[in-house]
Design a protein around this motif. Sequence first.
Motif, PDB file in Angstrom:
ATOM      1  N   VAL A 148      38.678  30.737  49.616  1.00 33.68           N
ATOM      2  CA  VAL A 148      39.581  31.061  48.508  1.00 33.68           C
ATOM      3  C   VAL A 148      38.817  31.114  47.197  1.00 33.68           C
ATOM      4  O   VAL A 148      39.389  30.912  46.124  1.00 33.68           O
ATOM      5  CB  VAL A 148      40.743  30.041  48.412  1.00 33.68           C
ATOM      6  N   ASP A 149      37.513  31.418  47.261  1.00 36.57           N
ATOM      7  CA  ASP A 149      36.706  31.494  46.044  1.00 36.57           C
ATOM      8  C   ASP A 149      37.242  32.572  45.117  1.00 36.57           C
ATOM      9  O   ASP A 149      37.813  33.581  45.554  1.00 36.57           O
ATOM     10  CB  ASP A 149      35.249  31.799  46.386  1.00 36.57           C
ATOM     11  N   ASP A 150      37.001  32.386  43.834  1.00 40.00           N
ATOM     12  CA  ASP A 150      37.540  33.316  42.838  1.00 40.00           C
ATOM     13  C   ASP A 150      37.063  34.745  43.046  1.00 40.00           C
ATOM     14  O   ASP A 150      37.819  35.693  42.819  1.00 40.00           O
ATOM     15  CB  ASP A 150      37.165  32.839  41.429  1.00 40.00           C
ATOM     16  N   TRP A 151      35.790  34.922  43.476  1.00 37.20           N
ATOM     17  CA  TRP A 151      35.285  36.286  43.632  1.00 37.20           C
ATOM     18  C   TRP A 151      36.100  37.059  44.666  1.00 37.20           C
ATOM     19  O   TRP A 151      36.357  38.252  44.492  1.00 37.20           O
ATOM     20  CB  TRP A 151      33.796  36.289  43.999  1.00 37.20           C
ATOM     21  N   LEU A 152      36.508  36.366  45.753  1.00 38.57           N
ATOM     22  CA  LEU A 152      37.276  37.041  46.799  1.00 38.57           C
ATOM     23  C   LEU A 152      38.671  37.386  46.299  1.00 38.57           C
ATOM     24  O   LEU A 152      39.172  38.504  46.516  1.00 38.57           O
ATOM     25  CB  LEU A 152      37.354  36.155  48.038  1.00 38.57           C
ATOM     26  N   ILE A 153      39.301  36.444  45.626  1.00 39.95           N
ATOM     27  CA  ILE A 153      40.649  36.687  45.099  1.00 39.95           C
ATOM     28  C   ILE A 153      40.605  37.785  44.044  1.00 39.95           C
ATOM     29  O   ILE A 153      41.476  38.673  44.008  1.00 39.95           O
ATOM     30  CB  ILE A 153      41.244  35.392  44.525  1.00 39.95           C
ATOM     31  N   ASP A 154      39.577  37.766  43.189  1.00 37.55           N
ATOM     32  CA  ASP A 154      39.464  38.791  42.151  1.00 37.55           C
ATOM     33  C   ASP A 154      39.272  40.181  42.764  1.00 37.55           C
ATOM     34  O   ASP A 154      39.833  41.167  42.268  1.00 37.55           O
ATOM     35  CB  ASP A 154      38.302  38.466  41.213  1.00 37.55           C
ATOM     36  N   GLU A 155      38.463  40.277  43.816  1.00 32.80           N
ATOM     37  CA  GLU A 155      38.269  41.581  44.451  1.00 32.80           C
ATOM     38  C   GLU A 155      39.567  42.097  45.060  1.00 32.80           C
ATOM     39  O   GLU A 155      39.847  43.300  45.025  1.00 32.80           O
ATOM     40  CB  GLU A 155      37.170  41.505  45.509  1.00 32.80           C
ATOM     41  N   MET A 156      40.355  41.192  45.631  1.00 29.35           N
ATOM     42  CA  MET A 156      41.653  41.603  46.164  1.00 29.35           C
ATOM     43  C   MET A 156      42.552  42.110  45.033  1.00 29.35           C
ATOM     44  O   MET A 156      43.171  43.185  45.150  1.00 29.35           O
ATOM     45  CB  MET A 156      42.310  40.433  46.889  1.00 29.35           C
ATOM     46  N   LEU A 157      42.614  41.372  43.941  1.00 28.50           N
ATOM     47  CA  LEU A 157      43.485  41.758  42.829  1.00 28.50           C
ATOM     48  C   LEU A 157      43.016  43.049  42.176  1.00 28.50           C
ATOM     49  O   LEU A 157      43.836  43.803  41.628  1.00 28.50           O
ATOM     50  CB  LEU A 157      43.544  40.626  41.802  1.00 28.50           C
ATOM     51  N   ASP A 158      41.721  43.327  42.240  1.00 32.21           N
ATOM     52  CA  ASP A 158      41.192  44.563  41.664  1.00 32.21           C
ATOM     53  C   ASP A 158      41.695  45.815  42.391  1.00 32.21           C
ATOM     54  O   ASP A 158      41.553  46.929  41.868  1.00 32.21           O
ATOM     55  CB  ASP A 158      39.665  44.554  41.696  1.00 32.21           C
TER      56      ASP A 158
END
Length: 469
Positions: A148-158
């Motif tokens: 659940v690291d931020d980079w993974l969540i951010d890529e999903m939201l992008d």
Amino acid sequence: MKDARIRIAIAALALALVIAAVITVVNSSKTDEVLGVSYGDTIFDDGHAEEDPAKKATQNRINSIFEKIHQENTRVEGQAQHYVRIALLMPLTISRSKQSAIPLSQIEHALQGAYTALKRVNSTGTYGSFQRFQVQLVLVNQGSRQNVDDWLIDEMLDESEPDHPLEAVIGLGSSVVNTETVVAKLGDKGLAMVSAITSADSLTGMKNFWSVSPSNIQYVQALASFVRGQNLKAALPIADANDDPFTSSLAAAFREQLRGVIYVSPAEQKFNGGTIDQPATPGVFDQVINNVCGAVNDRTHPVDTLLYAGRVADFPAFITDLSKRTCVGTKLTVLTAATGFASASGLAPLMSKGNIEVYYASSSAAPGWEGKTPPPDYHDFLNDYRREGFTNDQDLGDGLAIAHHDALVTAVYAARNAVSKPVPKPQDLPTQLNNITFTPVRGASGPIKFEQGSGGRRVGMDIPIRRLY
């Protein structure tokens, strides 16, 4: 459609060369997995390193479903005037060196259900007008640790764009600490989530969280009704001692919901079960089994029932040790709960030898529904499931296909009830999910509806009690 963007959690050049995507190498990982975001055109694991023939075959079938999803996403992009995106966030790979949050077979079944749902929402009016807008499915691989690291969540939201917004996140994997973390993150960002199988009661009531799966409290309430019809006298809880939201809330539900239904011994037995970071040690149940026989021979409240609040992965070891107990002459009934518990099947010889019967509450009882009438829309789902090439009905037995199908159709149904045009705004979905009350979603597992005060949990579900064979 944006290019599939993948982050690699492994510095393995040989694997990187076979991945058909735009790739960014991040760092090394102890799990040797590829994590990231894809539209189905990315092979997270080509299976080349898998030595087990059965797992290699399963991986190949998973990759064929990715290709099906990619084809549907490409069709939607090319043909639909308007379309939105839904993200499937869950482990889509396993570790070959450590225990994984979800086994490979269940990943396959979850994808079967999600793909069947994708085709249904894009071609039928069962879940709102597919002519208004269609749906692309974004695959987000958390890997075996449920990253659940931020980079993974951010890529999903992008992947959200003004004309093609990311409307909701479905799936969410199993109930682990990281599930609570990601639900909190996404809830704060205003994004609606529809969980498929998470039953931990700690998730109930979290912001923008809904679930087509019962909670552990709801599961145990169903077990309480079952117990009332049995001649069971006294129960001993057997609970995992790890900091695990699923097992701890199941143990609490046993204590609270069975009060007054059956005598529940206060001498709860603890064991240190396996986790996604640490497998269980051999002999973990030795002392527990000794104490079970002590409880069986108790003069005041002789135990005939065990309440198992542990993970499915530890259950075969538990049954193996229980079958060898010194008090094997006394029949024991084991009660537990989970979607996916059918994956512990195959223990019949041990249970017969050990004078043991096992019953569990689950979110579905496919394919046979335990001799009862299936839910009203199950056969429509089954026909479409088979039409998409999934011809082994036994794959439905663990409930993962049905749960992930139901999560996706619920999210789409809510989106199509939003009034924003031409496509709904993501902030519209929480209201529409809450409004699924009097006109339920036609789920494969039965009608899906929510109500105020349910904390996002589905209500009114007929929860089946299944016997493990």
